[in-house]
Design a protein around this motif. Sequence first.
Motif, PDB file in Angstrom:
ATOM      1  N   ASP A   1       5.465  10.479   2.976  1.00 63.17           N
ATOM      2  CA  ASP A   1       4.733   9.311   3.472  1.00 63.17           C
ATOM      3  C   ASP A   1       4.012   9.698   4.753  1.00 63.17           C
ATOM      4  O   ASP A   1       4.644   9.886   5.794  1.00 63.17           O
ATOM      5  CB  ASP A   1       5.702   8.157   3.735  1.00 63.17           C
TER       6      ASP A   1
ATOM      7  N   ARG B   1       4.302   3.900  -4.136  1.00 68.09           N
ATOM      8  CA  ARG B   1       4.422   3.742  -2.684  1.00 68.09           C
ATOM      9  C   ARG B   1       5.857   3.599  -2.221  1.00 68.09           C
ATOM     10  O   ARG B   1       6.102   3.425  -1.024  1.00 68.09           O
ATOM     11  CB  ARG B   1       3.610   2.526  -2.227  1.00 68.09           C
TER      12      ARG B   1
ATOM     13  N   ASP C   1       4.182  -4.536  -0.778  1.00 67.77           N
ATOM     14  CA  ASP C   1       2.956  -3.745  -0.870  1.00 67.77           C
ATOM     15  C   ASP C   1       1.961  -4.404  -1.824  1.00 67.77           C
ATOM     16  O   ASP C   1       0.761  -4.201  -1.713  1.00 67.77           O
ATOM     17  CB  ASP C   1       3.274  -2.334  -1.366  1.00 67.77           C
TER      18      ASP C   1
ATOM     19  N   HIS D   1      12.260   2.333   2.138  1.00 66.77           N
ATOM     20  CA  HIS D   1      11.260   2.951   1.249  1.00 66.77           C
ATOM     21  C   HIS D   1      11.783   3.090  -0.179  1.00 66.77           C
ATOM     22  O   HIS D   1      11.762   4.163  -0.783  1.00 66.77           O
ATOM     23  CB  HIS D   1      10.851   4.332   1.795  1.00 66.77           C
TER      24      HIS D   1
END
Length: 600
Positions: A305, A155, A130, A96
Amino acid sequence: MAKRTSDFFVERLKTWGVTRIYGYPGDGINGVLGALQRAERAGEGIEFIQVRHEEMAAFMAVAHAKFTGEMGVCLSTGGPGATHLITGLYDAKLDHMPVLAIVGQAEATIRGATYQQEINLDRMFADVADFVQEAAAPAQVRHLVDRGVRIAKARNGVTALILPKDIQDETWQEPARAHGFTRCGPGYTRPRVIPHEADLAAAAAVLNAGRKVAILIGAGARGAADEVVAIAERLGGGVAKALLGKDVLPDDLPFVTGAIGLLGTKPSSDMMEQCDTLLMIGTGFPWAEYLPADGQARAVQIDIDPAMLGLRYPVEVNLHGDAAETLRALLPLVTHKTDRDWQAGIVDGVRDWYETIDARAKASANPVNPQRVVWEMSPRLPDDAIVTSDSGSCANWYARDYRVKKGQRASLSGGLASMGAAVPYAIAAKFAHPDRPVVALVGDGAMQMNNLAEMITVQKYWRRWADPRLIVCVFNNRDLNEVTWEQRVMEGNPRFESSQDLPDVPYAQFAELIGLTGIHVDDPEQLGTAWDRALAADRPVILEVRTDPEVAPLPPHITLEQAKAFMSAMAKGDSGAGAVLADTARQLLGEILPGRTGRD
């Protein structure tokens, strides 16, 4: 001369705050490289770091994001350069991290013609990114950059921008105020995300009712260290750390149990086995078998998230929010527990554990116990050190024997667990923090796979760093050691020499050959002095240690099935059976037989 599309592209990256790009050149991206050169000459450049391989560039972009909190950026040509990026980009996706990949492509005029190095890159990147788009016209580039960077930042994910060779060199065109165009702008600020009051109250009710609270933190708790300590002290609980959260809290806090899972500690395992309440903060820890049994514990989870909420354990209250903000809102609702027996037991278990691993590190081996390598390193590191680790058996010693101090940073390839990330991570850490010492812990397998070449990158740039100390510690055991133990313990098979034997490479001599410092150790009594010398060096160092491949990276508890598989492997004629049985079998039996310990 008219502004080219590539010049606008570089200007827009600069507007978004990009200061450094890791990459490797190629004709498919030459237009952007030319724009970087022109910007540099004008005093408005973005630093370009030339790596030895595009996969390493992507790993460096991930590490830049991890060690700065900014978006990392990598660059490659099309075709094979683009395919090389993919592993490092998956590292970003699974951990992430916001990363932008800038990728060249064959000319737009020949797309679909099976041209040289023409690959449908948008399809290739579709799973890892993404946001992925290939530019088809100059006026499109503005919104591709703005939207792509904003999505990566918002994101915490990957954006891949693909620029055909001819589009890079075309004259820049602003999008028109007309049908068929869109006009956008840069800028993004992360919002303040806090759960609803009713959800906070429900979470507090669960935590207040618990008598034996266990807390598990990951990388998502990094900005919430003070709040995690505060809630642990209020609840009288212990704190275990997923591997990516290793540096969130220092290991000298008495209620911090250390790592969890296959590479974890016994106090972390015991805490999860015995708790009645679980609070998870910013973690996607994958091995659910190391969490409490279903129905054993009531659980609360905090994560920014929402896709990670309730994923590893049946959670009663899910809190979608920033870790620090959510904990600050939750703390006033949590009551101080007066019964401290649970936490006192955790503290005792942690103290006993450190005695155990100290004894394990000092145990004799042939020639050097790999645990002792990290055990000797840990107390010597300055308070501002940054440590990276590769995957493989060295990650076990990183997880257990490295005791993090307040102010230190540390990371590795977590979700992907890729070999080959330690040295590029360390290089990116040095560029991000040139005044801090950096240590990379690397197995010889990863060193031979791709990290040895990146020492040439170190040699190329190290004089730029205010503090020249970058130590690459190589565990030279001539074995792909983690897989060897997986063959033995998980499969019940003996070590397979054809797949496991590694060539013996003189890593320290290679350092000397390229103008760095090389230190070779094959005596455990020389380890402390070797670390002192490496930490005092005036240039980067390869510290090569001859470690014993037969020292087992034992999990915190051994199951009967694992013990049976291990003994089966030994019985089938494992080449290291004699050395292994002398120590490891004793520890295995001590774990599963009543009244025995690994130190008996």
